[in-house]
Design a protein around this motif. Structure first.
Motif, short mmCIF file in Angstrom:
data_model
loop_
_atom_site.label_atom_id
_atom_site.label_comp_id
_atom_site.label_asym_id
_atom_site.label_seq_id
_atom_site.Cartn_x
_atom_site.Cartn_y
_atom_site.Cartn_z
N TYR A 231 24.78 5.36 -24.30
CA TYR A 231 24.56 3.67 -25.83
C TYR A 231 22.96 4.47 -25.86
N LEU A 232 22.71 3.68 -27.28
CA LEU A 232 21.94 3.56 -28.13
C LEU A 232 20.85 2.13 -28.00
N ASN A 233 19.80 1.87 -28.37
CA ASN A 233 19.60 0.76 -29.11
C ASN A 233 20.12 1.01 -31.24
N LYS B 259 27.32 8.72 -29.34
CA LYS B 259 27.86 9.93 -29.36
C LYS B 259 28.79 10.78 -28.63
N LYS B 260 26.82 12.02 -28.02
CA LYS B 260 26.21 12.53 -27.03
C LYS B 260 26.69 12.64 -26.27
N LYS B 261 26.61 11.79 -25.25
CA LYS B 261 26.20 11.30 -24.00
C LYS B 261 27.71 10.59 -23.25
N ILE C 141 29.81 12.32 -21.16
CA ILE C 141 29.64 12.90 -19.99
C ILE C 141 29.55 11.52 -19.07
N VAL C 142 28.89 10.30 -19.78
CA VAL C 142 29.34 9.69 -18.66
C VAL C 142 30.64 8.75 -18.42
N ARG C 143 31.42 8.52 -19.28
CA ARG C 143 32.20 8.46 -18.88
C ARG C 143 33.34 9.53 -18.23
#
Length: 189
Positions: free
Chosen positions: A158-160, A171-173, A176-178
């Motif tokens: 996530y991003l702040n 949207k980029k990371k 991969i985390v999921r």
């Protein structure tokens, strides 16, 4: 003859974002030293919050003052020296005992025989700023959590979003985390 240590500090915390940069502090204080004929023996630069005792550069400076290497401090404001009662008490004590014979800020002087109340008020205001900041931050984080907003730095994936002050999917990371969580849940190493 009084020798001075020049002390400039800027916190890495958000509390001090509006404080003059270290470079600005140095430029102004060097000008004060030149205009007032103050002999600066050394310069100390610290990039750490003063809300807690235990800053290494500050402690080194005071130790060297206690050894007699300098008798004065040149700093932007007293809140650059301390924002906690331990450090402000130490500076006040050294000033009252004439170990520190003079503190010069960009706009005011503090001597052992005067300004005890003014110095105490300035140090107290600096400490109160930290106490108020802590209470306001805690209240704000609690209100965010109550609204269902994430109350802190965005977790991995996530991003702040600083424009709208919420946590959004990275949207980029996030993919991969999921996938990492899915692999973990499947239990196949």
């Amino acid at each position: 003859m009084v020798n001075y240590f020049l002390y400039a500090r800027k916190s890495t915390d958000t509390e001090d974002k509006q404080v003059r940069s270290i470079e600005d502090q140095l430029a102004v204080l060097r000008g004060v030293a030149k205009n007032e004929g103050l002999d600066v023996a050394d310069e100390f630069i610290e990039k750490q919050s003063a809300k807690m005792p235990g800053r290494p550069v500050f402690d080194e400076m005071l130790a060297r003052i206690e050894k007699g290497e300098a008798q004065g401090i040149l700093t932007w404001k007293l809140d650059r020296l301390a924002r906690n009662p331990v450090d402000s008490g130490r500076v006040s004590w050294l000033l009252q005992q004439s170990v520190i014979q003079h503190i010069q800020t960009h706009d005011r002087s503090f001597y052992p025989t005067d300004n005890a109340l003014v110095a105490s008020v300035e140090f107290g205001m600096a400490n109160q700023y930290i106490l108020d900041l802590k209470a306001n931050t805690k209240r704000g984080l609690h209100a965010k959590a109550k609204r269902g907003d994430y109350p802190g730095p965005a977790p991995l994936g996530y991003l702040n979003d600083s424009r709208i002050k919420v946590v959004v999917v990275d949207k980029k990371k996030s993919k991969i985390v999921r996938r990492a969580f899915e692999l973990y849940a499947e239990g196949d190493n």
